[in-house]
Scaffold this active site. Structure first.
Site, mmCIF file in Angstrom:
data_model
loop_
_atom_site.group_PDB
_atom_site.id
_atom_site.type_symbol
_atom_site.label_atom_id
_atom_site.label_comp_id
_atom_site.label_asym_id
_atom_site.label_seq_id
_atom_site.Cartn_x
_atom_site.Cartn_y
_atom_site.Cartn_z
ATOM 1 N N SER A 49 -6.531 40.703 9.775
ATOM 2 C CA SER A 49 -6.095 40.252 8.450
ATOM 3 C C SER A 49 -7.261 39.635 7.690
ATOM 4 C CB SER A 49 -4.961 39.235 8.583
ATOM 5 O OG SER A 49 -3.831 39.815 9.175
ATOM 6 N N GLU A 50 -8.005 38.758 8.361
ATOM 7 C CA GLU A 50 -9.211 38.173 7.759
ATOM 8 C C GLU A 50 -10.296 37.943 8.791
ATOM 9 O OE1 GLU A 50 -6.066 36.752 4.757
ATOM 10 O OE2 GLU A 50 -6.256 36.332 6.901
ATOM 11 N N THR A 51 -11.521 37.897 8.294
ATOM 12 C CA THR A 51 -12.712 37.534 9.063
ATOM 13 C C THR A 51 -13.464 36.493 8.254
ATOM 14 O OG1 THR A 51 -12.877 39.727 10.079
ATOM 15 C CG2 THR A 51 -14.890 38.418 10.008
#
Length: 296
Positions: A49-51
């Site tokens: 979903s996010e980094t």
């Protein structure tokens, strides 16, 4: 940059005290040598979903302004997101026992405070920006855009856009059957979002799997499903207090991710002063699961 570049990363599960639950997050501890293009390419490669990418600065700068962090999805950079903020702060804290970590994000300084009980996993809680309440939406318009049925929507609560950094349109549904059987028209939703003030939709219902939870939630995120959406949960905390679903400063649990076998526990609360809702706090646990290197 060297022809063969190696950069370490850590992967964490956020909003869970157990591995392989919650929302995965990749954290790159030192991204000073990476370009914007490379950060985006790495986020696509991680396919989470996010980094997040930490950009260390001089200690005196970090004491004054916080620790600089950038957040990328697989498609774009975000000014703020909840589970990356909490997870990155946990990583930065490490084993130091610090009571607070302050991140410097595109939306400004976001503090994360830590609370511990001996023998139990540490608990972190971020204070998000004060909410901005946007438009209340016409139920028929949302039904038409999303592919929902009219009787899926809870008529006792408003569909409303709220932002604590990223605007979410909160859609209250009647119960678990409605939320489990979501069959969203992604194109219709995308076109509707572009015409209105939201960026993403957040579907909630007051019927829950865990009797201790106040809401059950789902978020359809870039065509997939987000196991835990801390930024949306902050918006929802403000929405709950504004519309009587939660009392001011009452800590309540939002359950999310159950439909994708990544159960997440997001604890939220918000204050109220007259008609103004603020002091939005979102918390949970984090567990480390992977350490590795990206090579290119």
């Amino acid at each position: 940059m060297p022809a063969h570049f190696r950069i370490p990363f850590v992967q964490l599960d956020v909003f869970s005290a157990r591995p392989f639950e919650g929302n995965p997050l990749a954290v790159f501890p030192d991204a000073r040598q990476l370009s914007d293009h490379q950060m985006q390419a790495i986020a696509r490669e991680m396919n989470l979903s996010e980094t997040t990418f930490i950009l260390p600065r001089a200690p005196e700068v970090e004491r004054e302004r916080g620790i600089r962090v950038r957040i990328f999805t697989t498609q774009e950079e975000l000014p703020f997101a909840g589970h990356p903020t909490l997870g990155t702060a946990f990583f930065i804290r490490g084993s130091s026992g610090a009571s607070e970590v302050i991140l410097d994000l595109h939306v400004g300084k976001i503090p994360v405070r830590f609370y511990g009980v001996p023998g139990e996993p540490s608990f972190g809680e971020m204070t998000q920006r004060d909410p901005e309440f946007g438009m209340q939406h016409d139920r028929a318009a949302v039904v038409k855009a999303s592919g929902l049925r009219d009787d899926d929507i809870d008529p006792t609560l408003p569909i409303q856009t709220v932002s604590t950094g990223v605007p979410f349109t909160i859609v209250p549904l009647r119960g678990l059957e409605s939320i489990r059987n979501l069959n969203i028209d992604l194109r219709g939703l995308s076109e509707y979002v572009q015409r209105t003030s939201g960026k993403f939709f957040y579907f909630v219902t007051r019927e829950t799997t865990d009797p201790k939870a106040r809401l059950h939630a789902r978020s359809i995120f870039y065509g997939g499903e987000d196991p835990a959406t801390g930024s949306a949960a902050g918006c929802t905390a403000a929405w709950m207090v504004a519309h009587g679903v939660a009392k001011p400063d009452e800590s309540v649990l939002i359950e999310q991710g159950i439909e994708v076998n990544r159960p997440s526990r997001i604890f939220v609360r918000a204050s109220r002063n007259g008609d103004r809702v603020g002091n939005v706090r979102v918390g949970g646990n984090v567990v480390e699961v992977v350490r590795g290197e990206i090579c290119f």
